[in-house]
Write an enzyme that holds these catalytic residues in place. Structure first.
Site, PDB file in Angstrom:
ATOM      1  N   HIS A 117       0.859  -1.184   0.000  1.00  0.00           N
ATOM      2  CA  HIS A 117       0.000   0.000   0.000  1.00  0.00           C
ATOM      3  C   HIS A 117       0.896   1.235   0.000  1.00  0.00           C
ATOM      4  O   HIS A 117       2.013   1.207   0.538  1.00  0.00           O
ATOM      5  CB  HIS A 117      -0.884   0.018   1.243  1.00  0.00           C
ATOM      6  CG  HIS A 117      -1.929  -1.039   1.257  1.00  0.00           C
ATOM      7  ND1 HIS A 117      -3.066  -0.935   2.029  1.00  0.00           N
ATOM      8  CD2 HIS A 117      -2.027  -2.226   0.610  1.00  0.00           C
ATOM      9  CE1 HIS A 117      -3.817  -2.012   1.850  1.00  0.00           C
ATOM     10  NE2 HIS A 117      -3.202  -2.811   0.991  1.00  0.00           N
ATOM     11  N   GLU A 173       0.901   3.890   1.738  1.00  0.00           N
ATOM     12  CA  GLU A 173       1.323   4.315   3.075  1.00  0.00           C
ATOM     13  C   GLU A 173       2.504   3.496   3.576  1.00  0.00           C
ATOM     14  O   GLU A 173       3.483   4.038   4.101  1.00  0.00           O
ATOM     15  CB  GLU A 173       0.177   4.171   4.084  1.00  0.00           C
ATOM     16  CG  GLU A 173      -1.067   4.954   3.743  1.00  0.00           C
ATOM     17  CD  GLU A 173      -2.106   4.119   2.999  1.00  0.00           C
ATOM     18  OE1 GLU A 173      -1.772   3.478   1.973  1.00  0.00           O
ATOM     19  OE2 GLU A 173      -3.264   4.103   3.433  1.00  0.00           O
ATOM     20  N   CYS A 175      -6.373   1.858   5.682  1.00  0.00           N
ATOM     21  CA  CYS A 175      -6.990   0.627   6.163  1.00  0.00           C
ATOM     22  C   CYS A 175      -6.424   0.301   7.548  1.00  0.00           C
ATOM     23  O   CYS A 175      -5.507   0.967   8.038  1.00  0.00           O
ATOM     24  CB  CYS A 175      -6.720  -0.513   5.185  1.00  0.00           C
ATOM     25  SG  CYS A 175      -4.987  -1.042   5.143  1.00  0.00           S
ATOM     26  N   CYS A 229      -2.573  -0.313   7.509  1.00  0.00           N
ATOM     27  CA  CYS A 229      -1.790   0.916   7.381  1.00  0.00           C
ATOM     28  C   CYS A 229      -1.920   1.787   8.629  1.00  0.00           C
ATOM     29  O   CYS A 229      -0.935   2.395   9.063  1.00  0.00           O
ATOM     30  CB  CYS A 229      -2.207   1.676   6.133  1.00  0.00           C
ATOM     31  SG  CYS A 229      -1.750   0.802   4.617  1.00  0.00           S
TER      32      CYS A 229
END
Length: 156
Positions: A56, A58, A86, A89
């Site tokens: 991801h 992040e 999410c 993260c």
């Protein structure tokens, strides 16, 4: 939103747009050293490209920033993301001790900050960054809705 914040958020949106062009879910992030206002990392999602479900935007920024600084604690860093992080993260943001989190679109289905598990509100969470959500929300949201609408059209 201050001028610097705006430019960092614009950079995150560009990362999201580039991710979408590569066939990734269009989410972008930028990690900034608040002491110098210098960007440390900027990524869009790379899940498909790397065949890595943890790639991801992040997490890629946190990994790069920690590596560049030689420190797992990023307590003087701010993270700009186009979508509410999410749970995975959000947990990484807490573990990294990120100072401030700025995000665009809220994610009622998969978010982990203001939705779902609300990671920063859990008693087991030892660090809660300052959180600012809904930044340029409509633009961030439309990046995602347009991306998924195009995918549905291709399948039809």
């Amino acid at each position: 939103m201050a001028e610097k914040t705006s430019s960092f958020f614009e950079a995150a949106q560009r990362q999201a747009e580039e991710a979408g062009k590569r066939g990734e879910v269009p989410v972008g992030a930028v990690l900034v050293d608040s002491r110098t206002n210098a960007p440390l990392a900027a990524f869009g999602n790379r899940i498909e490209e790397l065949s890595d479900p943890t790639a991801h935007a992040e997490l890629l920024c946190i990994r790069e920033g920690a590596s560049r600084l030689g420190n797992a604690r990023l307590s003087f860093c701010d993270l700009y993301v186009t979508l509410e992080p999410c749970a995975m993260c959000a947990s990484a943001i807490a573990f990294a001790r990120i100072r401030r989190l700025y995000f665009g679109a809220y994610d009622p289905k998969g978010g982990g900050v203001d939705h779902g598990p609300c990671i920063f509100e859990q008693p087991t969470c030892h660090h809660r960054p300052e959180v600012y959500g809904g930044i340029d929300e409509e633009r961030c949201k439309s990046l995602l809705t347009d991306f998924f609408a195009e995918r549905r059209e291709k399948k039809a």
